[in-house]
Design a protein around this motif. Structure first.
Motif, PDB file in Angstrom:
ATOM      1  N   PRO A  73       0.812  -1.228   0.000  1.00 29.72           N
ATOM      2  CA  PRO A  73       0.000   0.000   0.000  1.00 29.72           C
ATOM      3  C   PRO A  73       0.845   1.279   0.000  1.00 29.72           C
ATOM      4  CG  PRO A  73      -0.903  -1.567   1.559  1.00 29.72           C
ATOM      5  CD  PRO A  73       0.344  -2.194   1.006  1.00 29.72           C
ATOM      6  N   HIS A  74       1.883   1.319   0.869  1.00 27.19           N
ATOM      7  CA  HIS A  74       2.657   2.569   0.953  1.00 27.19           C
ATOM      8  C   HIS A  74       3.434   2.844  -0.329  1.00 27.19           C
ATOM      9  CE1 HIS A  74       6.502   0.485   1.672  1.00 27.19           C
ATOM     10  NE2 HIS A  74       5.787  -0.383   2.344  1.00 27.19           N
ATOM     11  N   VAL A  77       1.244   4.570  -2.872  1.00 25.11           N
ATOM     12  CA  VAL A  77       1.149   6.007  -2.630  1.00 25.11           C
ATOM     13  C   VAL A  77       2.318   6.704  -3.319  1.00 25.11           C
ATOM     14  CG1 VAL A  77       1.036   7.813  -0.895  1.00 25.11           C
ATOM     15  CG2 VAL A  77       0.015   5.584  -0.429  1.00 25.11           C
ATOM     16  N   PHE A  85     -10.786   8.118   3.209  1.00 27.90           N
ATOM     17  CA  PHE A  85     -11.559   7.033   3.792  1.00 27.90           C
ATOM     18  C   PHE A  85     -12.987   7.486   4.078  1.00 27.90           C
ATOM     19  CE2 PHE A  85      -7.213   5.917   4.460  1.00 27.90           C
ATOM     20  CZ  PHE A  85      -7.162   4.531   4.467  1.00 27.90           C
ATOM     21  N   GLN A  89      -9.888   8.428   8.960  1.00 27.44           N
ATOM     22  CA  GLN A  89      -8.720   7.714   9.488  1.00 27.44           C
ATOM     23  C   GLN A  89      -7.644   8.758   9.681  1.00 27.44           C
ATOM     24  OE1 GLN A  89      -8.522   4.533  10.269  1.00 27.44           O
ATOM     25  NE2 GLN A  89     -10.447   3.826   9.410  1.00 27.44           N
ATOM     26  N   PHE A  91      -4.780  10.973  12.542  1.00 31.68           N
ATOM     27  CA  PHE A  91      -3.825  10.774  13.619  1.00 31.68           C
ATOM     28  C   PHE A  91      -4.274  11.613  14.815  1.00 31.68           C
ATOM     29  CE2 PHE A  91      -1.395  10.591   9.546  1.00 31.68           C
ATOM     30  CZ  PHE A  91      -1.347   9.208   9.483  1.00 31.68           C
ATOM     31  N   ALA A 103       2.738  14.172   6.037  1.00 32.65           N
ATOM     32  CA  ALA A 103       2.432  13.623   4.709  1.00 32.65           C
ATOM     33  C   ALA A 103       3.330  14.246   3.643  1.00 32.65           C
ATOM     34  CB  ALA A 103       0.959  13.860   4.375  1.00 32.65           C
ATOM     35  N   CYS A 164      -0.534  14.259  -0.476  1.00 31.37           N
ATOM     36  CA  CYS A 164       0.256  13.236  -1.171  1.00 31.37           C
ATOM     37  C   CYS A 164       0.446  13.579  -2.649  1.00 31.37           C
ATOM     38  CB  CYS A 164      -0.412  11.862  -1.056  1.00 31.37           C
ATOM     39  SG  CYS A 164      -0.638  11.308   0.642  1.00 31.37           S
TER      40      CYS A 164
ATOM     41  N   ARG B 212      -3.807   4.428   8.118  1.00 35.43           N
ATOM     42  CA  ARG B 212      -3.638   5.698   7.427  1.00 35.43           C
ATOM     43  C   ARG B 212      -2.168   6.006   7.172  1.00 35.43           C
ATOM     44  NH1 ARG B 212      -7.246   9.668   5.634  1.00 35.43           N
ATOM     45  NH2 ARG B 212      -6.055  10.802   4.123  1.00 35.43           N
ATOM     46  N   SER B 213      -1.304   5.572   8.084  1.00 34.24           N
ATOM     47  CA  SER B 213       0.125   5.802   7.878  1.00 34.24           C
ATOM     48  C   SER B 213       0.569   5.210   6.555  1.00 34.24           C
ATOM     49  CB  SER B 213       0.936   5.184   9.019  1.00 34.24           C
ATOM     50  OG  SER B 213       0.552   5.739  10.246  1.00 34.24           O
ATOM     51  N   ALA B 214       0.150   3.976   6.303  1.00 33.64           N
ATOM     52  CA  ALA B 214       0.499   3.348   5.026  1.00 33.64           C
ATOM     53  C   ALA B 214      -0.127   4.121   3.873  1.00 33.64           C
ATOM     54  CB  ALA B 214       0.031   1.898   5.010  1.00 33.64           C
ATOM     55  N   ALA B 215      -1.318   4.690   4.111  1.00 33.93           N
ATOM     56  CA  ALA B 215      -2.023   5.405   3.051  1.00 33.93           C
ATOM     57  C   ALA B 215      -1.426   6.782   2.745  1.00 33.93           C
ATOM     58  CB  ALA B 215      -3.507   5.548   3.397  1.00 33.93           C
ATOM     59  N   VAL B 216      -0.482   7.255   3.554  1.00 33.45           N
ATOM     60  CA  VAL B 216       0.243   8.460   3.153  1.00 33.45           C
ATOM     61  C   VAL B 216       1.666   8.111   2.718  1.00 33.45           C
ATOM     62  CG1 VAL B 216      -1.107  10.124   4.490  1.00 33.45           C
ATOM     63  CG2 VAL B 216       0.917   9.096   5.514  1.00 33.45           C
TER      64      VAL B 216
END
Lengths: 250, 354
Positions: A73-74, A77, A85, A89, A91, A103, A164, B212-216
């Motif tokens: 997944p990362h 990106v 989402f 989702q 922090f 980011a 991103c 979400r960390s993985a998603a950024v």
């Protein structure tokens, strides 16, 4: 036109349940594509497959013509695909400044720099400022995310995906549960996206779909029922049957 | 991006700088710490012990307080570092303490790196058991090879050379204390740098929301491996300091008690702001002495009771009973910031729309 994102016969089974069955999507560069369907049709499963949160049981995913089916997944990106989402989702312990700074640092490849302080790189601060202004987060930029009002959290959710700088943006019901005042803001922001960014929008609200999308795919029971232009889809009898005509009377 | 109002950028920059700046309370803390060298010359032995506990708890804070990895086996690295330092000195492989200390830290880091892959997946319970298991295995290995480690008798006959060839370890523990305190300070400064960097921020993000960390774009697993390895080095250096300041290493270094007490010390002081381990070590040691002087047999009863109260009171976040102190520190920081020329003159809202 060039295909940016493509899926070929994508399938996902959970035990005996087929959540996505032979899903084929083709998104051209700069497309404004909506994915609609009734509850439980498998829309979020498709997004999770595209972003790599789930691995497909079979089928392939291609980004810019290259297969990314098994890419983490990362790494997707980094290849230019970002998402929001349906359920925030975020922090909880970080402020909007920190969230966006994080980011942006990751995008610039400085996320592993342990000797710098956040935002010490030229340009990062300006970009944080730009995003905070665009998403109306300036007045809460120093609050912990956990205590922000829901509407602000929603804006941050989308700002985070923007940070991103994706070439392909997947929006999972971006306006879900947002108060009217902020709803317009979110929609205007999405509408003002650069035209070379490819967008896949998952949405329940047909007004949003019709005002935004130029092509629509309809997913029912994990299968692609129809794909076409807004006009074609809204006049398709099968789609009308699924939706009982309610949203298509206009 | 041309539409961005300059004052807003300046304001954000100043906020980020303030975030990384040393607060007056922190500076006072370290001045007080170094002042103890002259203020309490008769207590250097105890103070050295506190410094080593503080460093050990700091290593746990790096993984628990920042990355959210719970461990009951941090003693694995402490004990490993302790034996490496002991063996290096005993066999004359590396006799200069500072170099040997660095070597011990690196050895513990290698062990941390190798075992980090075991804690990547799974729940907190898995992590507790895996870390506990690793420490038990290492302890038994050390026990199994007495010809190397001295077994249950510990590593005898270790002599430590003067630090940098200049400062001999003396009977009163003066050198030991100054040396330990400097090591703690240097490692603290590095840790502080780490947690305020983009890397440190990504750890907090992962702790809060790995999805979400993985998603950024954050490679979640590699970040966890990195911090686990760094924390292992810190624990290893703490163990090596104990060996160097006592000229002895034993199986106690690997003991479950040490892992558990390290966690206890950290939780007493509070997680996630780096000072927790240091303050916790101080409180733990004095509470120990005080309670033991009242009830020599049952002092652990009181420690246990205090622990239960702390965790229950600090429900939201472990260690939040220290929040008033931190709020005060923030206030002072904000007050200092406000005395500088204000960067943001105009109102932030509606400044410039894209």
């Amino acid at each position: 036109m060039t295909l940016v994102l493509e899926t070929r016969a994508l399938e996902k089974r959970f035990g005996g349940i087929v959540a996505a069955n032979q899903v084929s999507l083709r998104l051209e560069k700069g497309a404004r594509h909506a994915l609609i369907g009734p509850n439980g049709a498998g829309k979020t499963t498709v997004i999770n497959l595209l972003t790599g949160v789930l691995r497909p049981s079979s089928g392939e995913i291609l980004l810019d013509g290259k297969e990314i089916t098994n890419v983490e997944p990362h790494d997707r990106v980094r290849l230019g695909m970002a998402r929001t989402f349906q359920i925030n989702q975020l922090f909880a312990d970080l402020t909007p400044i920190e969230t966006l700074g994080l980011a942006i640092s990751e995008r610039l490849g400085t996320g592993t720099h342990w000797w710098r302080t956040v935002g010490s790189r030229a340009g990062v601060v300006d970009e944080i400022a730009e995003l905070l202004e665009r998403f109306r987060l300036v007045d809460v930029m120093q609050e912990r995310t956990a205590i922000l009002p829901y509407g602000k959290q929603r804006l941050l959710e989308i700002a985070l995906a923007f940070a991103c700088r994706p070439r392909v943006l997947l929006l999972d019901e971006p306006a879900a549960g947002v108060p009217d005042a902020e709803r317009q803001e979110i929609l205007a922001t999405i509408a003002s996206l650069p035209t070379d960014v490819t967008v896949l929008l998952i949405e329940h609200d047909m007004d949003i779909v019709f005002s935004f999308a130029d092509r629509i795919s309809v997913l029912v029971n994990g299968e692609m029922l129809v794909e076409g232009t807004v006009d074609e889809v809204s006049h398709d009898p099968r789609v009308r049957a699924v939706y009982l005509g309610e949203a298509f009377d206009g | 991006m041309s539409s961005v109002s300059r004052p807003l950028s300046a304001e954000i920059a100043s906020r980020l700088i303030t975030r990384a700046r040393w607060s007056p309370l922190e500076i006072a803390f370290w001045i007080a710490a170094f002042a103890t060298i002259y203020l309490f010359p008769e207590h250097h032995l105890i103070l050295t012990e506190i410094v080593i506990w503080g460093l050990f708890a700091l290593s746990i804070d790096l993984i628990l307080g920042y990355a959210g990895i719970i461990s009951l086996g941090q003693a694995a690295f402490f004990g490993f570092g302790a034996y490496v330092a002991g063996l290096l000195a005993k066999h004359g492989i590396m006799t200069e303490p500072v170099l040997a200390l660095i070597a011990s830290g690196l050895a513990a880091a290698v062990l941390g790196f190798l075992t980090s892959f075991l804690v990547l997946r799974g729940s907190d319970l898995t992590r507790l058991m895996v870390t506990l298991g690793v420490a038990l295995v290492l302890r038994e290995l050390a026990n199994r090879f007495p010809q190397i480690t001295g077994g249950a008798d510990g590593l005898q006959g270790v002599t430590i050379d003067p630090v940098l060839g200049q400062f001999r370890f003396d009977l009163y523990g003066y050198t030991a204390y100054v040396y330990s305190l400097i090591v703690l300070f240097v490692l603290f400064v590095i840790a502080r740098r780490i947690v305020r960097s983009p890397f440190g921020l990504s750890l907090v993000a992962i702790k809060g929301n790995p999805l979400r960390s993985a998603a950024v774009g954050i490679a979640v697993n590699w970040r966890l491996v990195a911090i686990y390895t760094i924390a292992a080095a810190y624990a290893g250096i703490a163990g090596a300091l104990l060996t160097q300041t006592t000229a002895f290493a034993s199986l106690e270094g690997f003991a479950f008690d040490r892992s558990a007490d390290g966690l206890l010390v950290l939780i007493i002081g509070g997680t996630g702001y780096l000072y927790g381990g240091l303050i916790g070590a101080l409180i733990f040691r004095f509470a120990h002495d005080y309670l033991a002087s009242i009830t020599p047999q049952y002092w652990q009863f009181w420690i246990g009771l205090i622990l239960v109260i702390i965790v229950l009171v600090g429900r939201e976040r472990i260690g939040s009973w220290l929040d008033p102190v931190r709020t005060l520190a923030d206030r002072i920081g904000a007050w200092r910031a406000s005395r500088r020329p204000r960067a943001l003159g105009a109102t932030p809202e509606g400044g410039g729309q894209p």
